[in-house]
Design an enzyme around this catalytic site. Structure first.
Site, PDB file in Angstrom:
ATOM      1  N   GLY A  70       0.802  -1.214   0.000  1.00 49.09           N
ATOM      2  CA  GLY A  70       0.000   0.000   0.000  1.00 49.09           C
ATOM      3  C   GLY A  70       0.834   1.262   0.000  1.00 49.09           C
ATOM      4  N   ASN A 151      -7.196   3.688   9.687  1.00 51.25           N
ATOM      5  CA  ASN A 151      -6.509   2.519  10.234  1.00 51.25           C
ATOM      6  C   ASN A 151      -6.361   2.542  11.747  1.00 51.25           C
ATOM      7  OD1 ASN A 151      -4.619   4.722   9.515  1.00 51.25           O
ATOM      8  ND2 ASN A 151      -3.084   3.392  10.432  1.00 51.25           N
ATOM      9  N   GLN A 179      -7.202  -0.631   4.530  1.00 48.04           N
ATOM     10  CA  GLN A 179      -7.987  -1.256   5.596  1.00 48.04           C
ATOM     11  C   GLN A 179      -9.358  -1.724   5.118  1.00 48.04           C
ATOM     12  OE1 GLN A 179      -7.130  -2.142   8.638  1.00 48.04           O
ATOM     13  NE2 GLN A 179      -5.102  -1.218   8.650  1.00 48.04           N
ATOM     14  N   ALA A 200      -1.849  -6.860   0.475  1.00 48.33           N
ATOM     15  CA  ALA A 200      -2.318  -8.236   0.670  1.00 48.33           C
ATOM     16  C   ALA A 200      -2.313  -8.669   2.128  1.00 48.33           C
ATOM     17  CB  ALA A 200      -1.467  -9.200  -0.159  1.00 48.33           C
ATOM     18  N   HIS A 201      -1.366  -8.166   2.915  1.00 46.06           N
ATOM     19  CA  HIS A 201      -1.231  -8.693   4.283  1.00 46.06           C
ATOM     20  C   HIS A 201      -2.330  -8.209   5.219  1.00 46.06           C
ATOM     21  CE1 HIS A 201       0.640  -5.189   6.519  1.00 46.06           C
ATOM     22  NE2 HIS A 201       0.763  -4.766   5.268  1.00 46.06           N
ATOM     23  N   CYS A 330       3.282   1.132  11.684  1.00 50.35           N
ATOM     24  CA  CYS A 330       4.387   1.877  11.082  1.00 50.35           C
ATOM     25  C   CYS A 330       5.004   2.859  12.073  1.00 50.35           C
ATOM     26  CB  CYS A 330       3.893   2.634   9.852  1.00 50.35           C
ATOM     27  SG  CYS A 330       3.059   1.574   8.648  1.00 50.35           S
TER      28      CYS A 330
END
Length: 381
Positions: A70, A151, A179, A200-201, A330
């Site tokens: 992303g 998020n 999200q 994807a995660h 992050c």
């Protein structure tokens, strides 16, 4: 010790079917850009993944561009829109993911754009009347970047309404949907949004892969130079096994979406009820305690804990086997407070710890009972 993983907004457990597909893919070692049979085998699988994702989003396969995740997708879209599309003004909010905020701040610092922020209400919702006033402010080419699901606090915005408003003023629209893609149905033909980003995660796929939705004939060019991969929009040999894993995770997410959404929403509802019952002084930040106005995957709770205990809260939860977070993964390791909560909480509430708990189908009500009881013990200690 019991282990409870409630940090699914940071990353999710990889689905066993995804692991199996990726293991098979690792045996396919041809370069997708090679013209021989080894390369064509890999290329065919990549194009199959592209078509699969496009089908679920009602997009064209050419509009799906694979990235490393992303953050890259957000950077590519925002930077290239300024470079290639004549964007001179970017409108966003102060509670976006840092993949967006840091990028637009850098563009402003370099003198490439003017940057305007939409006002927020006490819950973190953008003021659409103020957004419209910004769209009317001058004749510069504008891009509006607003995330669909926040998020940290889980707020959902009406992206269709916002897109249609922006299009009245010929503004481009980008949304960080990291999200929400994989958790909500999408039909990109239903409203004219220009750009989306996915990872994807966040839906039980592998880390290090995602995609950008880039509307056909957008005019964007590649941010990374070096080759003509991804229809000339993203140079570099494709991460074949990760793309295969992304496809499998995406298929599973959408083939089972309604059933899994109902289950996870039930967990969130149960968590809210238990917290209200056991810790009545707790507050839910933003709209995260409202099932209608927030995503079903997370809550953000301000806990009635003394300031000296607050510093050790996540440590104490971890010692009890509970994984959760203060906000975006992050920012882990940073002593700075949440840039999201700073915008919506009072100074008094900012002194108390706020914790994000996020859920998946791998969680159970027993996990929630255990977590709420541990929270109660820590508060009463």
């Amino acid at each position: 010790m019991k282990h409870v993983y409630l940090d699914n907004a940071a990353t999710t457990q990889v689905h066993p079917n995804v692991i199996a597909k990726m293991q098979e893919a690792l045996a396919v070692y041809g370069n997708p850009s090679s013209t021989h049979s080894f390369g064509r085998t890999a290329k065919t699988a990549i194009e199959s993944a592209r078509k699969t994702i496009a089908k679920y989003m009602n997009a064209q396969p050419s509009e799906i561009i694979f990235t490393s995740g992303g953050t890259e997708a957000d950077n590519m879209i925002l930077r290239c829109a300024v470079r290639d599309l004549g964007v001179k003004t970017i409108i966003t909010t102060r509670i976006e993911h840092h993949a967006v905020l840091h990028t637009v701040e850098e563009l402003e610092q370099k003198g490439l754009i003017q940057l305007w922020y939409v006002d927020l209400d006490a819950y973190g919702n953008p003021d659409l009347a103020y957004l419209e006033s910004l769209l009317q402010k001058d004749d510069s080419k504008k891009l509006v970047s607003l995330m669909h699901v926040n998020n940290e606090i889980g707020n959902k915005i009406d992206l269709k309404e916002i897109t249609l408003l922006c299009k009245k003023y010929d503004a481009l629209v980008h949304s960080d949907t990291v999200q929400s893609l994989g958790h909500y149905h999408w039909d990109v033909k239903a409203f004219p949004i220009d750009f989306l980003a996915a990872a994807a995660h966040k839906f039980h796929g592998p880390k290090g892969v995602g995609f950008a939705f880039i509307r056909k004939n957008s005019g964007l060019n590649s941010m990374i130079s070096g080759g003509s991969q991804e229809r000339g929009l993203r140079a570099g040999t494709e991460s074949f096994h990760n793309i295969v894993g992304l496809e499998e995770a995406f298929k599973h997410a959408y083939d089972n979406l309604e059933e899994e959404k109902q289950y996870v929403e039930g967990l969130k509802s149960y968590f809210i009820d238990q917290v209200k019952s056991v810790i009545p002084d707790a507050k839910f930040n933003g709209h995260s305690g409202d099932l209608d106005k927030s995503t079903y995957t997370l809550v953000n709770v301000c806990l009635p804990i003394e300031e000296e205990k607050a510093m050790l809260l996540l440590f104490n939860l971890d010692m009890k086997g509970i994984a959760c977070s203060k906000g975006s993964a992050c920012q882990s390791g940073s002593d700075m407070g949440s840039h999201v909560l700073t915008q919506i909480l009072t100074d008094e509430d900012m002194k108390k710890p706020s914790v994000r708990f996020s859920f998946s189908t791998y969680n159970t009500k027993e996990d929630i009972d255990y977590t709420v009881n541990v929270l109660k013990e820590i508060i009463e200690a």
